[in-house]
Design a protein around this motif. Structure first.
Motif, short mmCIF file in Angstrom:
data_model
loop_
_atom_site.label_atom_id
_atom_site.label_comp_id
_atom_site.label_asym_id
_atom_site.label_seq_id
_atom_site.Cartn_x
_atom_site.Cartn_y
_atom_site.Cartn_z
N THR A 6 0.82 -1.24 0.12
CA THR A 6 -0.17 -0.18 0.17
C THR A 6 0.97 1.25 0.22
OG1 THR A 6 -0.23 0.09 2.36
CG2 THR A 6 -1.97 -1.34 1.22
N GLY A 7 0.33 2.47 -0.52
CA GLY A 7 0.97 3.70 -0.36
C GLY A 7 -0.33 4.74 -0.23
N ARG A 8 0.32 6.09 -0.27
CA ARG A 8 -0.73 7.08 -0.30
C ARG A 8 -0.49 7.87 -1.68
NH1 ARG A 8 -3.32 6.87 4.50
NH2 ARG A 8 -4.66 8.69 3.90
N ILE A 9 -1.45 8.06 -2.29
CA ILE A 9 -1.07 8.81 -3.50
C ILE A 9 -2.20 10.12 -3.43
CG2 ILE A 9 -0.66 6.87 -4.89
CD1 ILE A 9 -3.74 7.19 -5.95
N HIS A 10 -1.71 11.05 -4.37
CA HIS A 10 -2.73 12.44 -4.33
C HIS A 10 -3.56 12.26 -5.59
CE1 HIS A 10 -3.32 16.58 -5.95
NE2 HIS A 10 -3.21 16.83 -4.97
N SER A 11 -2.97 11.87 -6.86
CA SER A 11 -3.77 11.81 -7.85
C SER A 11 -3.01 11.17 -9.07
CB SER A 11 -4.21 13.24 -8.42
OG SER A 11 -3.03 13.98 -8.49
N TRP A 12 -3.64 11.12 -10.30
CA TRP A 12 -2.89 10.69 -11.46
C TRP A 12 -3.61 11.48 -12.64
CZ3 TRP A 12 -5.80 9.08 -15.50
CH2 TRP A 12 -7.10 8.85 -15.26
N ASP A 13 -2.59 11.64 -13.64
CA ASP A 13 -3.03 12.27 -14.77
C ASP A 13 -2.42 11.85 -16.05
OD1 ASP A 13 -4.08 14.29 -16.37
OD2 ASP A 13 -2.83 16.04 -15.39
N LEU A 14 -2.72 12.13 -17.08
CA LEU A 14 -2.09 12.04 -18.32
C LEU A 14 -1.33 13.37 -18.98
CD1 LEU A 14 -4.74 9.91 -20.10
CD2 LEU A 14 -2.70 9.12 -18.95
N SER A 15 -0.12 13.04 -19.38
CA SER A 15 0.68 14.26 -19.96
C SER A 15 1.53 13.94 -21.08
CB SER A 15 1.63 14.84 -18.86
OG SER A 15 2.65 13.99 -18.58
N THR A 16 2.04 14.80 -21.77
CA THR A 16 2.87 14.62 -22.84
C THR A 16 4.14 15.28 -22.74
OG1 THR A 16 0.93 14.02 -24.25
CG2 THR A 16 2.83 14.52 -25.63
N GLY A 17 5.18 14.89 -23.12
CA GLY A 17 6.46 15.67 -23.33
C GLY A 17 7.15 16.28 -22.03
N VAL A 18 6.39 16.33 -20.93
CA VAL A 18 7.16 16.87 -19.87
C VAL A 18 7.60 15.89 -18.71
CG1 VAL A 18 6.18 19.34 -20.33
CG2 VAL A 18 4.70 17.65 -18.96
N ASP A 19 7.07 14.86 -18.85
CA ASP A 19 7.36 13.97 -17.56
C ASP A 19 7.89 12.63 -18.02
OD1 ASP A 19 5.85 15.16 -15.27
OD2 ASP A 19 4.18 15.14 -16.66
N GLY A 20 8.84 12.80 -19.04
CA GLY A 20 9.36 11.61 -19.66
C GLY A 20 9.06 11.43 -21.20
N PRO A 21 9.35 10.55 -21.97
CA PRO A 21 9.12 10.41 -23.59
C PRO A 21 7.74 10.25 -23.83
CG PRO A 21 10.63 8.60 -22.66
CD PRO A 21 10.56 9.61 -21.67
N GLY A 22 7.21 10.67 -24.68
CA GLY A 22 5.76 10.43 -25.35
C GLY A 22 4.49 10.51 -24.27
N THR A 23 3.42 10.08 -24.38
CA THR A 23 2.48 10.29 -23.53
C THR A 23 2.40 9.32 -22.21
OG1 THR A 23 1.07 10.84 -25.34
CG2 THR A 23 -0.06 10.12 -23.41
N ARG A 24 2.27 9.97 -20.96
CA ARG A 24 2.59 9.30 -19.86
C ARG A 24 1.35 9.18 -18.70
NH1 ARG A 24 7.60 7.49 -20.62
NH2 ARG A 24 7.87 6.89 -18.51
N PHE A 25 1.33 8.28 -18.39
CA PHE A 25 0.39 8.02 -17.15
C PHE A 25 1.16 8.46 -15.89
CE2 PHE A 25 -1.31 6.11 -13.26
CZ PHE A 25 -2.76 6.03 -13.55
N VAL A 26 0.95 9.53 -15.44
CA VAL A 26 1.62 10.11 -14.24
C VAL A 26 1.11 9.94 -13.18
CG1 VAL A 26 2.93 12.19 -13.46
CG2 VAL A 26 2.56 11.81 -15.69
N LEU A 27 1.89 9.33 -12.01
CA LEU A 27 1.17 9.09 -10.73
C LEU A 27 1.79 10.07 -9.76
CD1 LEU A 27 -0.88 6.91 -8.83
CD2 LEU A 27 1.30 5.52 -8.59
N PHE A 28 0.85 10.67 -9.36
CA PHE A 28 1.31 11.77 -7.96
C PHE A 28 1.37 11.12 -6.57
CE2 PHE A 28 0.15 14.09 -11.50
CZ PHE A 28 1.15 15.43 -11.86
N VAL A 29 2.42 10.59 -6.23
CA VAL A 29 2.39 10.15 -4.65
C VAL A 29 2.37 11.34 -3.39
CG1 VAL A 29 3.33 8.16 -5.23
CG2 VAL A 29 4.71 9.87 -4.45
N SER A 30 1.90 11.12 -2.39
CA SER A 30 1.77 12.07 -1.31
C SER A 30 3.01 12.00 -0.31
CB SER A 30 0.55 11.81 -0.55
OG SER A 30 -0.62 12.19 -1.24
N GLY A 31 3.37 13.20 0.00
CA GLY A 31 4.46 13.39 1.12
C GLY A 31 5.81 13.78 0.32
N CYS A 32 6.47 14.87 1.03
CA CYS A 32 7.49 15.43 0.24
C CYS A 32 8.42 15.78 1.56
CB CYS A 32 7.43 16.43 -0.63
SG CYS A 32 8.89 17.29 -1.41
N PRO A 33 9.59 15.58 1.71
CA PRO A 33 10.58 16.25 2.81
C PRO A 33 11.14 17.68 2.62
CG PRO A 33 12.04 14.61 1.49
CD PRO A 33 10.51 14.61 1.06
#
Length: 245
Positions: A6-33
């Motif tokens: 298990t983990g804790r996530i904030h959301s997910w989205d689709l993006s193109t070109g900015v989060d790696g090559p091609g169209t991406r499924f982008v998973l946003f996890v929660s928590g940052c130091p």
């Protein structure tokens, strides 16, 4: 390790070109130091605010888009927040995506790079490494964290031959110093595994999130960088033989 991780996530989205090559499924996890002054996602800072989920549930969501993203030359990117704050969950998602034939990318500040096992990195096709400043004092004041772990992680990735894209947010008055930018360019040029550098102009698009959370936006009066400044910094990286986008 099983799909019940298990983990804790904030959301997910689709993006193109900015989060790696091609169209991406982008998973946003929660928590940052870190508490970067320019952070566009303050709603991902606290793990407690995320939604608990299992890797199986994440994979079921990704599966809906797998054919689409692979046809578009993309894959899955896990970002945040900071994915390495939840290394078991992040590692399992990367492994399952790799087994499913998806290109995998990890977006990280590198601060918690020591939590990334060699096995996790073996399941990562690309690391999007955010180097937020190259002066130790500036890095501390800008992020609240230490620079050394990120540089150590970059060196480790290079030793492993792990493909990297370096991300550098250009913030007027903070990360635009010519000597610091040139020093960073020199460091990055010494990493053979770096495929490209993204110099990203600072923006204030996340300001409404701060307002909704009742948090002051520290850089509300900081301007976006002029095109001439952006080009100057990009040229400093190009002059070191690096590919800049």
């Amino acid at each position: 390790m099983t799909g019940s991780t298990t983990g804790r996530i904030h959301s997910w989205d689709l993006s193109t070109g900015v989060d790696g090559p091609g169209t991406r499924f982008v998973l946003f996890v929660s928590g940052c130091p870190l508490r970067c002054l320019y952070c566009a996602n303050p709603d991902t800072w606290h793990m407690r605010d995320g939604r608990e989920t299992t890797v199986d549930e994440v994979m079921a969501e990704i599966e809906k888009y797998r054919a689409f993203v692979t046809t578009a030359g993309g894959g899955m990117t896990i970002t945040g927040g900071e994915p390495l704050l939840q290394p078991a969950f992040t590692g399992e998602v990367l492994r399952r995506c790799k087994e499913a034939g998806l290109h995998t990318a990890l977006d990280t500040s590198g601060l918690l790079g020591s939590r990334a096992t060699d096995e996790l990195l073996a399941d990562t096709d690309l690391v999007l490494l955010d180097i937020k400043a190259f002066d130790v004092g500036t890095y501390r004041n800008l992020t609240g964290g230490r620079l050394a772990p990120t540089l150590g992680f970059a060196t480790r990735l290079d030793r492993l031959g792990a493909a990297m894209w370096i991300r550098y947010v250009l913030v007027p008055g903070w990360t635009d110093d010519p000597q610091a930018a040139d020093a960073l360019a020199g460091f990055v040029a010494g990493l053979e595994a770096v495929e490209r550098v993204d110099v990203l102009p600072f923006h204030r698009l996340g300001a409404p999130k701060y307002e909704s959370l009742g948090i002051p936006f520290p850089l509300k009066d900081t301007p976006t960088p002029e095109p001439e400044l952006v080009e100057r910094v990009r040229a400093q990286f190009r002059d070191r033989g690096l590919k800049v986008y």
